[in-house]
Design a protein around this motif. Structure first.
Motif, PDB file in Angstrom:
ATOM      1  N   ASP A  44      53.863  37.038  12.946  1.00  0.00           N
ATOM      2  CA  ASP A  44      54.511  38.140  13.665  1.00  0.00           C
ATOM      3  C   ASP A  44      54.313  38.022  15.168  1.00  0.00           C
ATOM      4  N   GLU A  45      53.130  37.596  15.581  1.00  0.00           N
ATOM      5  CA  GLU A  45      52.876  37.435  17.011  1.00  0.00           C
ATOM      6  C   GLU A  45      53.719  36.310  17.593  1.00  0.00           C
ATOM      7  N   ILE A  46      53.840  35.220  16.866  1.00  0.00           N
ATOM      8  CA  ILE A  46      54.676  34.107  17.326  1.00  0.00           C
ATOM      9  C   ILE A  46      56.126  34.545  17.430  1.00  0.00           C
ATOM     10  N   GLU A  47      56.603  35.283  16.437  1.00  0.00           N
ATOM     11  CA  GLU A  47      57.980  35.781  16.475  1.00  0.00           C
ATOM     12  C   GLU A  47      58.194  36.683  17.682  1.00  0.00           C
ATOM     13  N   ARG A  48      57.234  37.550  17.940  1.00  0.00           N
ATOM     14  CA  ARG A  48      57.326  38.451  19.092  1.00  0.00           C
ATOM     15  C   ARG A  48      57.429  37.669  20.394  1.00  0.00           C
ATOM     16  N   LEU A  49      56.615  36.636  20.545  1.00  0.00           N
ATOM     17  CA  LEU A  49      56.631  35.856  21.772  1.00  0.00           C
ATOM     18  C   LEU A  49      57.924  35.040  21.903  1.00  0.00           C
ATOM     19  N   VAL A  50      58.386  34.468  20.823  1.00  0.00           N
ATOM     20  CA  VAL A  50      59.656  33.734  20.874  1.00  0.00           C
ATOM     21  C   VAL A  50      60.791  34.659  21.310  1.00  0.00           C
ATOM     22  N   LEU A  51      60.771  35.876  20.812  1.00  0.00           N
ATOM     23  CA  LEU A  51      61.826  36.832  21.162  1.00  0.00           C
ATOM     24  C   LEU A  51      61.684  37.380  22.571  1.00  0.00           C
TER      25      LEU A  51
ATOM     26  N   HIS B  17      61.979  26.671  21.041  1.00  0.00           N
ATOM     27  CA  HIS B  17      60.988  27.526  21.700  1.00  0.00           C
ATOM     28  C   HIS B  17      59.798  27.799  20.781  1.00  0.00           C
ATOM     29  N   ARG B  18      60.080  28.025  19.506  1.00  0.00           N
ATOM     30  CA  ARG B  18      59.006  28.288  18.549  1.00  0.00           C
ATOM     31  C   ARG B  18      58.097  27.066  18.403  1.00  0.00           C
ATOM     32  N   GLU B  19      58.709  25.903  18.261  1.00  0.00           N
ATOM     33  CA  GLU B  19      57.920  24.679  18.115  1.00  0.00           C
ATOM     34  C   GLU B  19      57.063  24.421  19.358  1.00  0.00           C
ATOM     35  N   SER B  20      57.648  24.653  20.537  1.00  0.00           N
ATOM     36  CA  SER B  20      56.901  24.449  21.788  1.00  0.00           C
ATOM     37  C   SER B  20      55.757  25.442  21.903  1.00  0.00           C
ATOM     38  N   LEU B  21      56.008  26.679  21.519  1.00  0.00           N
ATOM     39  CA  LEU B  21      54.963  27.696  21.570  1.00  0.00           C
ATOM     40  C   LEU B  21      53.823  27.354  20.617  1.00  0.00           C
ATOM     41  N   GLU B  22      54.145  26.967  19.418  1.00  0.00           N
ATOM     42  CA  GLU B  22      53.110  26.630  18.447  1.00  0.00           C
ATOM     43  C   GLU B  22      52.261  25.455  18.942  1.00  0.00           C
ATOM     44  N   ALA B  23      52.903  24.472  19.576  1.00  0.00           N
ATOM     45  CA  ALA B  23      52.163  23.333  20.117  1.00  0.00           C
ATOM     46  C   ALA B  23      51.263  23.769  21.270  1.00  0.00           C
ATOM     47  N   LEU B  24      51.758  24.668  22.111  1.00  0.00           N
ATOM     48  CA  LEU B  24      50.968  25.150  23.245  1.00  0.00           C
ATOM     49  C   LEU B  24      49.773  25.971  22.766  1.00  0.00           C
ATOM     50  N   LEU B  25      49.996  26.831  21.789  1.00  0.00           N
ATOM     51  CA  LEU B  25      48.895  27.624  21.243  1.00  0.00           C
ATOM     52  C   LEU B  25      47.828  26.721  20.620  1.00  0.00           C
ATOM     53  N   ALA B  26      48.274  25.697  19.908  1.00  0.00           N
ATOM     54  CA  ALA B  26      47.312  24.761  19.304  1.00  0.00           C
ATOM     55  C   ALA B  26      46.529  24.024  20.383  1.00  0.00           C
TER      56      ALA B  26
END
Length: 254
Positions: free
Chosen positions: A109-116, A91-100
């Motif tokens: 911290d924001e990424i951690e919050r969204l993953v959670l 989920h973290r890897e997918s989120l980081e790719a989507l944000l990019a």
């Protein structure tokens, strides 16, 4: 040999212990979309974050696009091209790719919050009642691609009365790989035919059925949002077809 109890016209046991003469000891559940509303819950969290940052993100679309990366992210693991990692990592890897892709910057911290956000999913209104009724006569547990910490957090927050936390991280295999189902049954010391998978996804039930599981299809017509086009009807000869968890319990005599 024990005599099988009477069955109704659809072959469902009236005493809730057998289907077509086979005893059902464990009722296992897909989670995302079946037990919980992943889309509405994740969109809510994204909307809160977007408003705080003034980003103007379409939260529902963002949740959908994040989820679109879910199955592809697991494919290298299913094919032995990558070691197993928990879904939180994917989920973290997918989120980081989507944000990019969207050219949105976010702090760690924001990424951690969204993953959670995936740990704070709301159950469907009928979830708790149905699982509680089934728990009185059966082992109840998730058989999800979600990792242990995620499933625990979701259950504690929502009050889901699981007997155990099972699924991908426990057996080190992602559905719909056969190992995900067969190793779960083995952990319970049960043959597959004495386990039932409850799911709102036909592909999941098909894979479970091929492994010998009994199957219950629960229609969740808004799991993909108001314009849902798939999983609105059974696409296989599932043992139980209903529109709620209490109806699953009733079909099993609970």
């Amino acid at each position: 040999m024990d005599e099988a109890p009477p069955v109704d016209g659809d072959g469902m046991a009236l005493d809730g212990t057998r289907i077509d003469g086979t005893r059902i000891d464990a009722v296992l559940f897909d989670v995302f979309g079946t037990v919980v509303d992943w889309r509405g819950s994740v969109a809510r969290e994204v909307e809160m974050w977007s408003q705080e940052r003034g980003l103007g993100i379409d939260a529902a679309d963002f949740a959908d696009r994040w989820r679109e990366r879910y199955q592809p992210s697991m494919e290298p693991i299913r094919h032995g091209e990558r070691e197993f990692v928990p879904l939180d990592v994917l989920h973290r890897e997918s989120l980081e790719a989507l944000l990019a892709e969207e050219q949105i910057t976010a702090s760690a911290d924001e990424i951690e919050r969204l993953v959670l956000a995936w740990h704070r999913l709301d159950p469907w209104p009928d979830t708790i009642e149905g699982i509680a009724r089934l728990k009185a006569r059966h082992i109840v547990a998730p058989l999800s691609n979600g990792n242990i910490a995620m499933m625990l957090d979701v259950a504690k927050r929502a009050g889901i009365p699981w007997d155990a936390i099972l699924g991908a991280e426990v057996v080190r295999a992602y559905k719909p790989a056969p190992e995900a189902y067969l190793r779960t049954a083995a952990l319970l010391a049960l043959p597959p035919e004495r386990c039932m998978l409850v799911a709102a996804h036909n592909y999941d039930l098909e894979a479970a059925s091929q492994c010998g599981f009994r199957t219950a299809f629960v229609v969740r017509p808004r799991q993909y949002g108001p314009d849902q086009r798939i999983d609105l009807a059974p696409e296989g000869d599932w043992d139980v077809v209903v529109d709620s968890f209490p109806a699953v319990a009733a079909a099993l005599g609970a």
